[in-house]
Each structure stands twice: as structure tokens, then as C-alpha cells.
Enzyme design. Structure first.
Site, PDB file in Angstrom:
ATOM      1  N   CYS A 141       0.822  -1.208   0.000  1.00 33.75           N
ATOM      2  CA  CYS A 141       0.000   0.000   0.000  1.00 33.75           C
ATOM      3  C   CYS A 141       0.860   1.263   0.000  1.00 33.75           C
ATOM      4  O   CYS A 141       0.597   2.202  -0.765  1.00 33.75           O
ATOM      5  CB  CYS A 141      -0.947  -0.004   1.196  1.00 33.75           C
ATOM      6  SG  CYS A 141      -0.133  -0.328   2.788  1.00 33.75           S
ATOM      7  N   HIS A 221      -2.318   5.506   6.488  1.00 32.88           N
ATOM      8  CA  HIS A 221      -0.932   5.954   6.591  1.00 32.88           C
ATOM      9  C   HIS A 221      -0.876   7.416   6.139  1.00 32.88           C
ATOM     10  O   HIS A 221      -1.687   7.854   5.316  1.00 32.88           O
ATOM     11  CB  HIS A 221      -0.016   5.148   5.669  1.00 32.88           C
ATOM     12  CG  HIS A 221      -0.022   3.675   5.914  1.00 32.88           C
ATOM     13  ND1 HIS A 221       0.316   3.106   7.117  1.00 32.88           N
ATOM     14  CD2 HIS A 221      -0.302   2.633   5.077  1.00 32.88           C
ATOM     15  CE1 HIS A 221       0.247   1.789   7.029  1.00 32.88           C
ATOM     16  NE2 HIS A 221      -0.125   1.479   5.806  1.00 32.88           N
TER      17      HIS A 221
END
Length: 335
Positions: A141, A221
Site C-alpha cells: 500500500c 498511513h
């Protein structure tokens, strides 16, 4: 049109999302998913009409819980054209012999090493490299999120040096085993983090170093990106380039946190509240003393899902043009 038969080995956070995305495509279909435990995800897969396969020694456990099993993992693989391995990190590598013996193409996720396949994939960056390949790894990711911005900026302005700090979520929302709960953890303490070398498996020429910290949050994130560019440009020039990227979304309008981005995804009616695009605060795009800075947020559960779809299309040579595959995937998924 003959549809490509896709098997999903591992039906957790990534696997169930890839399965749903495959089911939306006109040129591919799910022939089965593999689960090792009779949990709620297995029941949901059955409710969606997916054929459920399992390990030979787990058939009894599944049937005991009232879950009809279509066969073993080996039988599922034999019926497929390509398998997307979404088993836990480092577990997937042990399945390579199984796929090779079956003569089937396979895709792994970013938790595996680049050396497993020799081809690490990001649709916008190196789609052509995966055309006709037997084995491909869709990068993680974070690496996906970095490639989506570094690649177009490198093509347009040249990236002389990239320095990135990744503020990582500690666990996915459904993960009750991982932390920290009440700490900030340099991870790794010895620098740099693995993310920079991973980006180089997709963009070999780039000079990049990364550091990472784990935070007690589950939502997304956050990347703080600092680039030294070869060509002079303005913040507006950078914003114009990023605005052209179909898997980049600018956020503003009062959104100042990852929590609000996740709320936006829900308000958009996204399946599972997913945010497949990089979310960049365009207000943060700044040129300061000749260097570029900006913030972006990455939804760790979902940004790699469209990449898996494009990887299938490239490997099976359903579409030779990257932009066309991306367009098809984006349209079917609602990106």
C-alpha cells in the site's frame, strides 16, 4: 467474450476486496476463494455466491459449521487461469511451488519479496513489464502510494532526490492482535526503512530514502514527502501534474485529518468505506527553498485493489495499453 478465471487464495482484508473488484469486471470472473477457517468472512463469501475452497485437512471443520466446500485449494487452482495470492505476508511464497506445478499464473502482494517474482507492479508506472508474465508482485500500500506520485513527477520534472517519512497506522481496524495501543514506535529504528528500496523495484532510477514510524491509529498511513527536482517549477505546476493522475484525489474543504478522509469515503458510498486513491492535501503542495513538500494519506486496506485488477489484465494480455486498463478498472470500481 471468454472471461479469465480468477482464484483468490486468502480471503482477508485484501482478498475479499480483490474478489469483489474482480466480480465487477466484464473480462474476468471469480471461480473460487480459499479460506482456512470457518469464520464470518467465509460465511460472507458464501452469501455472495463465491465457491469456497479450503485445505484438505480443513474440509471437516468447514462442514461442521455448515459451510459447503467446493473442494480443496489444489482443485481451485486447477480450475483457474490466474490466482491472486492474498495469504499473510511470507506465507504466500510457500505457495509458489504449488502454482508452478499447476502451470498457473500468480499474483502476490507486497508482503512478499521482490525476488519471488522478479516483477514488482504498479499500473501507472510499469504496466508493460507485466504483460504476459507468469508471476507478478503487486507492491504494498505504501509503495503503491509513493509510485503513484513519484512516477509522474519524475517524468515531468525529474526527481533528483526523494526523502519521505511514513507515519504508519499500527493495525487495520479489524485487527485485535497488533499494536501499539499507546505508543509511538520508530519502525525500523535503524534507517532507512524498507519502503525506499521497494519503490526502486518499480522505479529503479530514483534516489529515495525513507523513514517510518508506527502510530496508535487504524485509519490510514500519512506520508510527508520532500523532493528535490531537476527542473524548476512552481507548486501550481506540481498540482497540475498530480491533478491529471486518475488515482490521486485532492482533499480540502475542511478535511484536516485521516479520520475525515475515511468519513468522506463513507459519504461517497464506497464499499467498506474504502478510499482507493492517494489523498493529497493540495494546500500542502509547497515549494520551499527550491524543494517540493506535500502531505498524502494512503488507505492501507484498499489502494492496492485496482492495481491487482490491472495486473491480472496485463498478465493475461487482456489489454496491452496501461491507460486503457486503468480506465476500465476505474470505471467499474467507481474511481
Amino acid at each position: 467474450m471468454t472471461k479469465v478465471k480468477v482464484a483468490i487464495n486468502g480471503y482477508g482484508t485484501i482478498g475479499k476486496r480483490v474478489a469483489d473488484a474482480v466480480a465487477l469486471q466484464d473480462d474476468m470472473e471469480i471461480i473460487g476463494i480459499a479460506k482456512t477457517r470457518p469464520n464470518f468472512e467465509t460465511v460472507m463469501a458464501k452469501d455472495k455466491g463465491f465457491n469456497v475452497y479450503t485445505l484438505a485437512d480443513r474440509v471437516g471443520a468447514m462442514e461442521k459449521e455448515g459451510i459447503e466446500v467446493s473442494g480443496t485449494v489444489e482443485e481451485m487452482i486447477k480450475a483457474a487461469d490466474v490466482v491472486v495470492d492474498c495469504t499473510p505476508g511470507k506465507v504466500g511464497a510457500t505457495n509458489k511451488d504449488l502454482y508452478e506445478k499447476a502451470g498457473i499464473k500468480a499474483i502476490w502482494q507486497g508482503g512478499e519479496a521482490h525476488t519471488l517474482t522478479g516483477c514488482s507492479f504498479n499500473a501507472e508506472t510499469n504496466y508493460d513489464e507485466a504483460l504476459g508474465k507468469d508471476f507478478v508482485r503487486v507492491v504494498s500500500c505504501n509503495t503503491t502510494g509513493l509510485c503513484r506520485v513519484l512516477s509522474p513527477l519524475d517524468k515531468e520534472f525529474g526527481v533528483k532526490k526523494a526523502r519521505v517519512t511514513l507515519l504508519r497506522r499500527a493495525a487495520d481496524p479489524g485487527d485485535i492482535k497488533t499494536g501499539p495501543i499507546n505508543a509511538i514506535v520508530p519502525n525500523p529504528i535503524k534507517l532507512p526503512s524498507h519502503h525506499g528500496p521497494d519503490v526502486k523495484t518499480v522505479i529503479p532510477n530514483i534516489d529515495i530514502a525513507t523513514t517510518a514510524v508506527k502510530l496508535p491509529t487504524t485509519l490510514m498511513h500519512l506520508h510527508t514527502i520532500n523532493l528535490e527536482l531537476e527542473k524548476e517549477c512552481t507548486a501550481e505546476d506540481v498540482e497540475s501534474v498530480l491533478a491529471e493522475q486518475s488515482r490521486v484525489r485532492f482533499v480540502g474543504q475542511g478535511i484536516t485529518s485521516t479520520a475525515e478522509i475515511m468519513e468522506l469515503a463513507k459519504d461517497l458510498g464506497r464499499s467498506r468505506g474504502d478510499m482507493w486513491e492517494n489523498c493529497i492535501w493540495n494546500e500542502s503542495i509547497t515549494m520551499y527553498e527550491g524543494e517540493l513538500y506535500f502531505f498524502q494519506a494512503i488507505h492501507q486496506e484498499s489502494d492496492v485493489i485496482p492495481e491487482n485488477i490491472d495486473a491480472i489484465r496485463a498478465m493475461m494480455e487482456l489489454e496491452s495499453d496501461a491507460s486503457r486498463s486503468i480506465e476500465i478498472t476505474n470505471k467499474t470500481m467507481g474511481i
